[in-house]
Enzyme design. Sequence first.
Site, PDB file in Angstrom:
ATOM      1  N   HIS A  34       0.822  -1.214   0.000  1.00 15.45           N
ATOM      2  CA  HIS A  34       0.000   0.000   0.000  1.00 15.45           C
ATOM      3  C   HIS A  34       0.860   1.269   0.000  1.00 15.45           C
ATOM      4  CE1 HIS A  34      -3.855  -2.052   0.386  1.00 15.45           C
ATOM      5  NE2 HIS A  34      -3.226  -2.910   1.165  1.00 15.45           N
ATOM      6  N   SER A 124       1.048 -12.618  -9.863  1.00 14.13           N
ATOM      7  CA  SER A 124       0.919 -11.839 -11.099  1.00 14.13           C
ATOM      8  C   SER A 124       1.152 -12.635 -12.370  1.00 14.13           C
ATOM      9  CB  SER A 124       1.857 -10.625 -11.061  1.00 14.13           C
ATOM     10  OG  SER A 124       1.581  -9.850  -9.933  1.00 14.13           O
ATOM     11  N   ASP A 171       4.129  -5.085 -11.054  1.00  7.27           N
ATOM     12  CA  ASP A 171       4.116  -6.470 -11.522  1.00  7.27           C
ATOM     13  C   ASP A 171       4.876  -6.623 -12.834  1.00  7.27           C
ATOM     14  OD1 ASP A 171       2.539  -6.826  -9.326  1.00  7.27           O
ATOM     15  OD2 ASP A 171       0.667  -7.089 -10.432  1.00  7.27           O
TER      16      ASP A 171
END
Length: 386
Positions: A34, A124, A171
């Site tokens: 985050h 991912s 990613d």
Amino acid sequence: MDIEKVRSRFIKHFDGKTGNVYMSPGRINLIGEHTDYNGGFVFPGAVDKGIMAEIRPNDTNTIQLYSIDLKDRVEFDIDDPEGPKASWARYVYGVAKEMKALGVDVKGFNAAFYGDVPLGAGMSSSAALESCFAFAINDLFGDNKVAKWDLVLAGQATEHKYIGVNCGIMDQFASVFGQEGKLMRLDCRSREFAYFPFNPEGYKLVLINSKVKHELAGSPYNDRRNSCENVVKQIAAKHPENKYETLRDCTWEELEEVKAIVGEEDYNRAHFVLGEKDRVLAVCDALEKGDYETVGKKMFETHEGLSKEYEVSCEELDFLNYIARVNGVTGSRIMGGGFGGCTINLVKDDIYNKFIADAKVKFAAKYGHEPEVYPVVISQGSHKVC
């Protein structure tokens, strides 16, 4: 990954000729959650699981794809403005369109591909797929003239334009830029990055998947983002002489100044983000010294913050973290946005088997199913295999 697996399917489903084989990895993020939308740092690395594809130009304008995992075949014209309907094929369609926009003379090709990135584990697989085809198209049709950062951005643009996912860049960045035995500190604001050694002799890195569905999208995600933006707004109002864009620009002292104004919930969320910024930098220093005990300590601190301050954990993830603590695991935390998914664990070799067995037995006894276990090794980014 199994080259013969992809080669045998390629030969079977196309003209019997072979092509070039490419591989792009999934990723882990050791620490830094985050922080991306708060202008901070993330700390990913490529792993030894990903997407492998065999690709050969076919001298037409048609792209023919075979998904080995789905046992599904799709073909479409490169200039088709709509593209394929199959969601998995739209990733390749989007990448081809984005590479063409970068000036690559993309022509038709045949491709068969498969992946061994566990779905739902936060590693991912979609970014690995995008990166694999972007790298391959650049090699086959672009003479490798497109820069790596443009390959990253082509993958991100594919998510935005053709899939409908407003993702960041971590990613695709990790998949393209990864190096064996190295993690990367990426500045989400400036895109500057640096490599740090990750060769934890005597330790293993393992993900444990709670198999709880990740549901961060929508309101829970937006609420937390709004909390961070509110704190920045209040700090900026107190300091009009400074330019504040994200929590990255704010200090601990400035956060304390607005504590009473923003309320406990927003304060706690901002407190986590500032702490996470410091923890990422502390882990960088520790890795340069080979100090994996400090790395592990910071991982536990991140989990505590994600659970108690940012409130994006869940009972199952907290339980897996608890099992790691009581088993003497060096470091453990939620990996990803939260509300489900995996913990990432740094485990000494001599307790690894006991920890995994204990986690499986105790988790199954409490929740009715065993967690899934994925050992990972930090590995090479997108590359041509043969």
